[in-house]
Structures are given as structure tokens and as C-alpha cells.
Design a protein around this motif. Structure first.
Motif, PDB file in Angstrom:
ATOM      1  N   TRP A   1     -11.638  12.233  17.590  1.00 23.87           N
ATOM      2  CA  TRP A   1     -12.320  12.548  18.848  1.00 23.87           C
ATOM      3  C   TRP A   1     -11.496  13.572  19.593  1.00 23.87           C
ATOM      4  O   TRP A   1     -10.318  13.348  19.877  1.00 23.87           O
ATOM      5  N   LYS A   2     -12.093  14.721  19.829  1.00 28.03           N
ATOM      6  CA  LYS A   2     -11.405  15.835  20.478  1.00 28.03           C
ATOM      7  C   LYS A   2     -10.128  16.170  19.721  1.00 28.03           C
ATOM      8  O   LYS A   2     -10.179  16.593  18.589  1.00 28.03           O
ATOM      9  N   TYR A   3      -8.967  15.985  20.347  1.00 27.36           N
ATOM     10  CA  TYR A   3      -7.703  16.384  19.730  1.00 27.36           C
ATOM     11  C   TYR A   3      -7.056  15.266  18.919  1.00 27.36           C
ATOM     12  O   TYR A   3      -6.005  15.478  18.313  1.00 27.36           O
ATOM     13  N   PHE A   4      -7.646  14.080  18.890  1.00 26.83           N
ATOM     14  CA  PHE A   4      -6.971  12.902  18.343  1.00 26.83           C
ATOM     15  C   PHE A   4      -7.630  12.395  17.067  1.00 26.83           C
ATOM     16  O   PHE A   4      -8.855  12.356  16.953  1.00 26.83           O
ATOM     17  N   THR A   5      -6.789  11.966  16.110  1.00 26.32           N
ATOM     18  CA  THR A   5      -7.260  11.348  14.877  1.00 26.32           C
ATOM     19  C   THR A   5      -6.464  10.077  14.624  1.00 26.32           C
ATOM     20  O   THR A   5      -5.226  10.096  14.594  1.00 26.32           O
ATOM     21  N   LEU A   6      -7.170   8.975  14.448  1.00 28.36           N
ATOM     22  CA  LEU A   6      -6.561   7.695  14.102  1.00 28.36           C
ATOM     23  C   LEU A   6      -6.947   7.379  12.668  1.00 28.36           C
ATOM     24  O   LEU A   6      -8.134   7.383  12.316  1.00 28.36           O
ATOM     25  N   LYS A   7      -5.956   7.104  11.832  1.00 25.94           N
ATOM     26  CA  LYS A   7      -6.216   6.889  10.405  1.00 25.94           C
ATOM     27  C   LYS A   7      -5.514   5.639   9.899  1.00 25.94           C
ATOM     28  O   LYS A   7      -4.389   5.336  10.313  1.00 25.94           O
ATOM     29  N   TYR A   8      -6.204   4.937   8.986  1.00 24.16           N
ATOM     30  CA  TYR A   8      -5.647   3.716   8.396  1.00 24.16           C
ATOM     31  C   TYR A   8      -5.734   3.812   6.877  1.00 24.16           C
ATOM     32  O   TYR A   8      -6.795   4.088   6.327  1.00 24.16           O
ATOM     33  N   ASN A   9      -4.594   3.623   6.197  1.00 23.31           N
ATOM     34  CA  ASN A   9      -4.522   3.598   4.735  1.00 23.31           C
ATOM     35  C   ASN A   9      -4.105   2.209   4.266  1.00 23.31           C
ATOM     36  O   ASN A   9      -3.215   1.594   4.875  1.00 23.31           O
ATOM     37  N   ARG A  10      -4.701   1.734   3.173  1.00 24.13           N
ATOM     38  CA  ARG A  10      -4.331   0.426   2.616  1.00 24.13           C
ATOM     39  C   ARG A  10      -4.180   0.531   1.100  1.00 24.13           C
ATOM     40  O   ARG A  10      -5.056   1.064   0.416  1.00 24.13           O
ATOM     41  N   ALA A  11      -3.055   0.018   0.586  1.00 24.32           N
ATOM     42  CA  ALA A  11      -2.770   0.079  -0.844  1.00 24.32           C
ATOM     43  C   ALA A  11      -3.651  -0.914  -1.601  1.00 24.32           C
ATOM     44  O   ALA A  11      -3.703  -2.102  -1.275  1.00 24.32           O
ATOM     45  N   LEU A  12      -4.335  -0.423  -2.639  1.00 26.72           N
ATOM     46  CA  LEU A  12      -5.191  -1.262  -3.477  1.00 26.72           C
ATOM     47  C   LEU A  12      -4.501  -1.692  -4.755  1.00 26.72           C
ATOM     48  O   LEU A  12      -5.017  -2.531  -5.497  1.00 26.72           O
ATOM     49  N   THR A  13      -3.346  -1.096  -5.033  1.00 29.79           N
ATOM     50  CA  THR A  13      -2.574  -1.432  -6.224  1.00 29.79           C
ATOM     51  C   THR A  13      -1.170  -1.832  -5.801  1.00 29.79           C
ATOM     52  O   THR A  13      -0.779  -1.665  -4.643  1.00 29.79           O
ATOM     53  N   SER A  14      -0.395  -2.346  -6.749  1.00 31.41           N
ATOM     54  CA  SER A  14       0.915  -2.887  -6.413  1.00 31.41           C
ATOM     55  C   SER A  14       2.019  -2.168  -7.155  1.00 31.41           C
ATOM     56  O   SER A  14       1.900  -1.838  -8.338  1.00 31.41           O
ATOM     57  N   PHE A  15       3.088  -1.919  -6.437  1.00 32.93           N
ATOM     58  CA  PHE A  15       4.306  -1.373  -7.028  1.00 32.93           C
ATOM     59  C   PHE A  15       5.401  -2.418  -6.866  1.00 32.93           C
ATOM     60  O   PHE A  15       5.705  -2.852  -5.756  1.00 32.93           O
ATOM     61  N   ILE A  16       5.985  -2.863  -7.972  1.00 33.91           N
ATOM     62  CA  ILE A  16       7.049  -3.857  -7.925  1.00 33.91           C
ATOM     63  C   ILE A  16       8.384  -3.131  -7.875  1.00 33.91           C
ATOM     64  O   ILE A  16       8.692  -2.323  -8.736  1.00 33.91           O
ATOM     65  N   GLY A  17       9.177  -3.407  -6.864  1.00 35.86           N
ATOM     66  CA  GLY A  17      10.420  -2.666  -6.713  1.00 35.86           C
ATOM     67  C   GLY A  17      11.560  -3.497  -6.173  1.00 35.86           C
ATOM     68  O   GLY A  17      11.531  -4.716  -6.181  1.00 35.86           O
ATOM     69  N   TRP A  18      12.555  -2.810  -5.707  1.00 36.60           N
ATOM     70  CA  TRP A  18      13.757  -3.405  -5.135  1.00 36.60           C
ATOM     71  C   TRP A  18      14.453  -4.358  -6.098  1.00 36.60           C
ATOM     72  O   TRP A  18      14.938  -5.416  -5.737  1.00 36.60           O
ATOM     73  N   GLY A  19      14.464  -3.972  -7.385  1.00 40.19           N
ATOM     74  CA  GLY A  19      15.360  -4.620  -8.319  1.00 40.19           C
ATOM     75  C   GLY A  19      14.879  -5.903  -8.948  1.00 40.19           C
ATOM     76  O   GLY A  19      15.612  -6.531  -9.698  1.00 40.19           O
ATOM     77  N   ASN A  20      13.648  -6.370  -8.676  1.00 38.77           N
ATOM     78  CA  ASN A  20      13.180  -7.541  -9.400  1.00 38.77           C
ATOM     79  C   ASN A  20      11.677  -7.467  -9.588  1.00 38.77           C
ATOM     80  O   ASN A  20      10.999  -6.642  -9.009  1.00 38.77           O
ATOM     81  N   THR A  21      11.155  -8.364 -10.420  1.00 39.37           N
ATOM     82  CA  THR A  21       9.748  -8.307 -10.785  1.00 39.37           C
ATOM     83  C   THR A  21       9.003  -9.580 -10.421  1.00 39.37           C
ATOM     84  O   THR A  21       7.974  -9.895 -10.997  1.00 39.37           O
ATOM     85  N   THR A  22       9.496 -10.352  -9.474  1.00 42.45           N
ATOM     86  CA  THR A  22       8.823 -11.572  -9.077  1.00 42.45           C
ATOM     87  C   THR A  22       7.565 -11.255  -8.296  1.00 42.45           C
ATOM     88  O   THR A  22       7.438 -10.209  -7.682  1.00 42.45           O
TER      89      THR A  22
END
Length: 259
Positions: free
Chosen positions: A142-163
Motif C-alpha cells: 500500500w503506497k510506499y509500504f510492503t509487508l511480506k511473510y515467508n514460511r518454509a515448507l521443507t526442512s533443513f537439519i543442521g547445527w551438528g545433529n540429525t534428531t
């Protein structure tokens, strides 16, 4: 959004006086392409090039109904530490996206999905994984402003473990961006965003961006300052990729040519 389409319009011909006052109809099919370079590829406040320059480009197709599809790519220098994610043979990010844009009065909207590809081999603590991610998004302007929302549909397992409790499906990013035109060629941009990492709240962070873009005709040149509060959150005190703080404040320049 760095992958957003650029709308084009046909110029009406004034050969016949009877049509002089009629507005030109938009093209049913629109194809555009862009190529550019940045001194630092920053995405959601985090460098994707380890604070090095990157080459970027994309192609887009838009239908007059509002449907669009596109592809965009950038050179990257991504994560390279074995206690986080070991990555090899990967120097490119490829994004594929599709969606629908429309408008109701002064309000415009955009819904779609995007797939981030990172070709190469990845593993966490010896277990093969992929950093490829799919997100759905919805945005309203609206005018000068844009509000956006993103949501992950897939998963990335990280930070050193797979639990199972480290799966990131359901992570989301919300941001508000103001693009204020000073004149027909100069824009001021202000942005604030929040990245929420599912099941890894310690990795969630906020980011800001302040910048300007100037259209010189031959290309659009930009300069932007970005910063996050991610520098004390992950991996020995920060978002530390190959010994470099990926979330620190950055001043980056860009140049983009659209065809």
C-alpha cells in the motif's frame, strides 16, 4: 524482493485521432531479464558470499492475468565448516519461483512459492543433507509500504545433529519494507525483518536495511547498509562461516541492468 518482477507497459500509437485518448493495453505476455553485480551478497541480513563480490542475474515471464514465473541465480561462497555444515563443489544459488499478483484499488498483493537450490554436496556430522529449501510467501503493498511473510515448507537439519527436534520446517520470515520515491529515478529504502528458526530459537534474529537506488538509464545503482543481532547467537558466539561473521553490519553497493 531481490527476485521481484519488473512490470512493463506498451506505448500506445497515435496514428488515428479516434484512439488518441485510449490507454494502451498491457502486453499479454511480458519477458524480462536482468544482470548485475554486488560488492557483498546479503540476504535477510546474512552474507551469502562471505563478504565478497557476487555476480547475479535472472529471467522472468509475466502474463496479463497476474501469473508469473521466474528464475534467478547468484554466485556464492557459502558455509564451509565441518562442525556446522560441510559444503563442497557449490558456488551458486539458483532460485525458481512462481506466483500471482493482483490489485484491489490502491492495495496490491502477491502470493507464490520459491525454491532455493544450492548444487553441491552437503553433510552434517557425516550425515548427508541438503540446504535446498522451499518457501511459500504472501505480500501486501500500500503506497510506499510492503509487508511480506515467508514460511518454509521443507526442512533443513543442521547445527551438528540429525534428531527430529532440529528440523526447520515451519521456520518463517516476516519483513516490512518502505520504498519512498524522491523523484522518478531516486528511491530511499528502509526495511526491518525477523527470521524465526523452528526448533532452534537460539538461531532466530532481527535484521534492518537502509539504502538508496538511483536509475541512471543504463543501469540502476544502489547502496545499502544492513545489520543484524545474529552476531552473538550461533557457533562460538556468532553466525560464523569459515571464520567470518556472516551477520555483521555491512555497507554494500550494487548495479543492475534490466532488459
Amino acid at each position: 524482493m531481490k527476485k521481484s518482477l519488473i512490470a512493463l507497459a506498451l506505448v500506445g500509437a497515435f496514428a488515428a485521432p479516434a484512439f488518441a485518448e485510449e490507454a494502451a493495453a498491457p502486453a499479454e505476455h511480458t519477458f524480462t531479464a536482468n544482470i548485475g553485480a554486488v560488492t557483498n551478497y546479503v540476504f535477510r541480513g546474512i552474507t551469502q558470499s562471505q563478504h565478497q563480490p557476487a555476480i547475479q542475474g535472472g529471467v522472468d515471464y509475466a502474463h496479463s492475468s497476474g501469473i508469473y514465473v521466474g528464475a534467478w541465480a547468484s554466485s556464492i561462497e557459502w558455509v564451509n565448516r565441518r562442525d556446522y555444515v560441510y559444503q563442497k563443489d557449490n558456488n551458486i544459488e539458483l532460485d525458481l519461483y512462481a506466483g500471482y499478483k493482483g490489485a484491489i484499488g490502491d492495495f496490491s498483493y502477491d502470493v507464490g512459492a520459491i525454491r532455493y537450490f544450492y548444487p553441491g554436496d552437503f553433510n552434517v556430522a557425516g550425515t548427508a543433507v541438503t540446504a535446498n529449501t522451499t518457501e511459500a510467501y504472501i505480500a501486501g503493498s500500500w503506497k510506499y509500504f510492503t509487508l511480506k511473510y515467508n514460511r518454509a515448507l521443507t526442512s533443513f537439519i543442521g547445527w551438528g545433529n540429525t534428531t527430529a527436534d532440529t528440523k526447520s520446517k515451519g521456520s518463517d520470515y516476516i519483513d516490512l519494507t518502505m520504498t519512498y520515491p524522491i523523484d522518478e529515478t531516486l528511491n530511499v529504502i528502509a526495511h526491518i525483518g525477523h527470521q524465526n528458526v523452528k526448533n532452534n530459537s537460539f538461531a532466530s534474529y532481527n535484521d534492518i536495511k537502509l539504502g538508496v537506488t538511483k536509475d541512471f538509464g543504463f543501469a540502476v545503482v544502489g547502496l545499502a547498509y544492513t545489520a543484524t543481532d545474529a552476531d552473538h547467537k550461533v557457533l562460538n558466539g556468532d553466525y560464523n562461516f569459515s571464520g567470518k561473521n556472516a551477520g555483521k553490519q555491512v555497507l554494500a553497493a550494487s548495479i543492475t541492468k534490466t532488459f
